[in-house]
Design an enzyme around this catalytic site. Structure first.
Site, PDB file in Angstrom:
ATOM      1  N   SER A   1     130.434 -72.714  85.118  1.00 21.89           N
ATOM      2  CA  SER A   1     130.150 -74.081  85.571  1.00 21.89           C
ATOM      3  C   SER A   1     130.252 -74.999  84.357  1.00 21.89           C
ATOM      4  O   SER A   1     130.183 -74.527  83.209  1.00 21.89           O
ATOM      5  CB  SER A   1     128.722 -74.102  86.116  1.00 21.89           C
ATOM      6  OG  SER A   1     128.245 -75.423  86.227  1.00 21.89           O
TER       7      SER A   1
ATOM      8  N   TYR B   1     119.212 -73.450  85.441  1.00 19.31           N
ATOM      9  CA  TYR B   1     120.635 -73.229  85.763  1.00 19.31           C
ATOM     10  C   TYR B   1     121.498 -73.339  84.508  1.00 19.31           C
ATOM     11  O   TYR B   1     122.340 -72.470  84.245  1.00 19.31           O
ATOM     12  CB  TYR B   1     121.049 -74.257  86.813  1.00 19.31           C
ATOM     13  CG  TYR B   1     122.442 -74.131  87.370  1.00 19.31           C
ATOM     14  CD1 TYR B   1     122.717 -73.270  88.435  1.00 19.31           C
ATOM     15  CD2 TYR B   1     123.496 -74.904  86.876  1.00 19.31           C
ATOM     16  CE1 TYR B   1     123.993 -73.183  88.983  1.00 19.31           C
ATOM     17  CE2 TYR B   1     124.773 -74.827  87.413  1.00 19.31           C
ATOM     18  CZ  TYR B   1     125.016 -73.967  88.463  1.00 19.31           C
ATOM     19  OH  TYR B   1     126.283 -73.893  89.000  1.00 19.31           O
TER      20      TYR B   1
HETATM   21  N1  LIG Z   1     129.529 -76.196  94.157  1.00 20.54           N
HETATM   22  C1  LIG Z   1     130.095 -76.568  93.024  1.00 20.54           C
HETATM   23  O1  LIG Z   1     130.704 -77.655  92.935  1.00 20.54           O
HETATM   24  C2  LIG Z   1     130.031 -75.665  91.809  1.00 20.54           C
HETATM   25  C3  LIG Z   1     130.372 -76.207  90.552  1.00 20.54           C
HETATM   26  C4  LIG Z   1     130.347 -75.375  89.440  1.00 20.54           C
HETATM   27  C5  LIG Z   1     130.006 -74.042  89.580  1.00 20.54           C
HETATM   28  N2  LIG Z   1     129.666 -73.537  90.803  1.00 20.54           N
HETATM   29  C6  LIG Z   1     129.320 -72.100  90.882  1.00 20.54           C
HETATM   30  O2  LIG Z   1     130.110 -71.482  91.889  1.00 20.54           O
HETATM   31  C7  LIG Z   1     129.382 -70.412  92.498  1.00 20.54           C
HETATM   32  C8  LIG Z   1     129.365 -70.595  94.001  1.00 20.54           C
HETATM   33  O3  LIG Z   1     128.746 -71.835  94.276  1.00 20.54           O
HETATM   34  P1  LIG Z   1     128.628 -72.439  95.746  1.00 20.54           P
HETATM   35  O4  LIG Z   1     128.771 -73.900  95.589  1.00 20.54           O
HETATM   36  O5  LIG Z   1     129.510 -71.681  96.670  1.00 20.54           O
HETATM   37  O6  LIG Z   1     127.085 -72.095  96.044  1.00 20.54           O
HETATM   38  P2  LIG Z   1     126.345 -71.966  97.457  1.00 20.54           P
HETATM   39  O7  LIG Z   1     124.909 -72.264  97.214  1.00 20.54           O
HETATM   40  O8  LIG Z   1     127.060 -72.771  98.458  1.00 20.54           O
HETATM   41  O9  LIG Z   1     126.504 -70.411  97.790  1.00 20.54           O
HETATM   42  C9  LIG Z   1     125.861 -69.442  96.961  1.00 20.54           C
HETATM   43  C10 LIG Z   1     125.762 -68.123  97.683  1.00 20.54           C
HETATM   44  O10 LIG Z   1     124.926 -67.264  96.862  1.00 20.54           O
HETATM   45  C11 LIG Z   1     123.934 -66.677  97.679  1.00 20.54           C
HETATM   46  N3  LIG Z   1     122.702 -66.399  96.943  1.00 20.54           N
HETATM   47  C12 LIG Z   1     121.843 -67.311  96.425  1.00 20.54           C
HETATM   48  N4  LIG Z   1     120.767 -66.694  95.919  1.00 20.54           N
HETATM   49  C13 LIG Z   1     120.940 -65.367  96.122  1.00 20.54           C
HETATM   50  C14 LIG Z   1     120.149 -64.219  95.834  1.00 20.54           C
HETATM   51  N5  LIG Z   1     118.933 -64.319  95.279  1.00 20.54           N
HETATM   52  N6  LIG Z   1     120.631 -63.000  96.164  1.00 20.54           N
HETATM   53  C15 LIG Z   1     121.845 -62.887  96.775  1.00 20.54           C
HETATM   54  N7  LIG Z   1     122.627 -63.947  97.078  1.00 20.54           N
HETATM   55  C16 LIG Z   1     122.183 -65.171  96.760  1.00 20.54           C
HETATM   56  C17 LIG Z   1     123.675 -67.722  98.765  1.00 20.54           C
HETATM   57  O11 LIG Z   1     123.021 -67.165  99.899  1.00 20.54           O
HETATM   58  C18 LIG Z   1     125.076 -68.236  99.056  1.00 20.54           C
HETATM   59  O12 LIG Z   1     125.741 -67.457 100.013  1.00 20.54           O
HETATM   60  C19 LIG Z   1     127.982 -70.447  91.855  1.00 20.54           C
HETATM   61  O13 LIG Z   1     127.907 -69.485  90.828  1.00 20.54           O
HETATM   62  C20 LIG Z   1     127.885 -71.848  91.290  1.00 20.54           C
HETATM   63  O14 LIG Z   1     126.998 -71.898  90.196  1.00 20.54           O
HETATM   64  C21 LIG Z   1     129.672 -74.321  91.921  1.00 20.54           C
END
Ligand SMILES: NC(=O)c1ccc[n+]([C@@H]2O[C@H](COP(=O)([O-])OP(=O)(O)OC[C@H]3O[C@@H](n4cnc5c(N)ncnc54)[C@H](O)[C@@H]3O)[C@@H](O)[C@H]2O)c1
Length: 246
Positions: A142, A155
């Site tokens: 990220s 985070y």
């Molecule tokens: N959304 C963005 O714009 C963005 C930007 C930079 C980085 N990211 C990274 O991309 C990845 C995916 O992000 P996203 O936006 O799809 O997130 P999201 O919150 O939409 O999905 C995350 C998934 O992880 C699962 N999860 C959360 N806690 C958990 C736990 N304790 N045990 C098992 N599963 C668990 C959730 O149930 C969900 O299915 C993450 O690592 C996030 O940090 C996202």
């Protein structure tokens, strides 16, 4: 590059958001996928959808904040499928809490999901990849791995530390032909995580998470000789793959 068709992937955070699109992409590439998530109903629904299309997937409902449960999930997946070609740790949570308000329990839980699970999952799968002299490990990074953001008390340090773990593992993995890399998203992605955190300004340039998925099928097929210790940009890599495919 290795043909991923018929090979095995372990993927976390598969129930929704980016993880769900990665699962669909890996299955479309012919992979068998062990999918881990804490959200049982959504994970089961995804497994049913993918199986209806003939995919071989294993849903595992696990809270990755518990490193023992994370390791147990990998053991189950290993017993079911054998050594994976790729481990993708995509699950994360983002809670915006100031230092004044954060509790140690909440801080620790977030770091454990991001960093603790990265350690526990890798530690369990590592000896099998070493023995196979084959594997690719990808942690979801990220902008918070490079910069600090207000109220990201857990985070930001979790994502920074995950980059550090990747660099160390990449050095150790080279002689075993295990590639260890991270990916930034490269663009904000339209997921439940973004829904709860992004302002209108932060949503500029936002793309559906499916746009990033091809990068992960690509990284599932690389070895350490191709690239290790790198921070890939999933959006740019996916766009390049799309242009190349025509
Ligand atoms: N959304 C963005 O714009 C963005 C930007 C930079 C980085 N990211 C990274 O991309 C990845 C995916 O992000 P996203 O936006 O799809 O997130 P999201 O919150 O939409 O999905 C995350 C998934 O992880 C699962 N999860 C959360 N806690 C958990 C736990 N304790 N045990 C098992 N599963 C668990 C959730 O149930 C969900 O299915 C993450 O690592 C996030 O940090 C996202």
């Amino acid at each position: 590059m290795i043909d991923i068709n018929g090979k095995v992937a372990f993927l976390t955070g598969a129930a929704e958001g980016l993880g769900r699109e990665i699962a669909r992409e890996l299955v479309a590439g012919g992979m068998r996928v062990a999918m881990v998530d804490v959200q049982g109903e959504k994970l089961t629904a995804l497994a049913e959808e993918l199986r209806a299309d003939g995919a071989d997937v294993l849903p595992l409902v696990v809270d990755l904040a518990d490193p023992v449960a994370a390791a147990d999930a990998v053991e189950l997946a290993l017993a079911h499928y054998g050594t994976p070609r790729v481990l993708i740790h995509n699950a994360a949570v983002l809670k915006e809490v100031s230092m004044l308000d954060v509790t140690f329990e909440d801080w620790r839980r977030e770091v454990d999901i991001i960093l603790g699970a990265a350690y526990a999952l890798t530690k369990t799968v590592w000896p099998h990849m070493v023995q196979a002299r084959d594997g690719s490990i990808v942690f979801l990074s990220s902008g918070s791995a490079l910069f600090g953001f207000v109220k990201e008390t857990a985070y930001t340090p979790g994502k920074h530390a995950q980059e550090g773990l990747m660099k160390v593992l990449a050095l150790e993995g080279k002689e075993h032909n295990i590639a260890v890399n991270t990916t930034s998203t490269g663009r904000p992605i339209d997921t439940p995580m973004s829904d709860s955190h992004y302002t209108e300004e932060m949503r500029i340039g936002i793309v559906p998470p499916s746009r990033l998925a091809p990068a992960f099928a690509f990284l599932a097929g690389i070895d350490a000789d191709f690239a290790t210790g790198q921070r890939f940009n999933a959006y740019q890599l996916s766009e390049a793959i799309r242009v190349t495919r025509g």
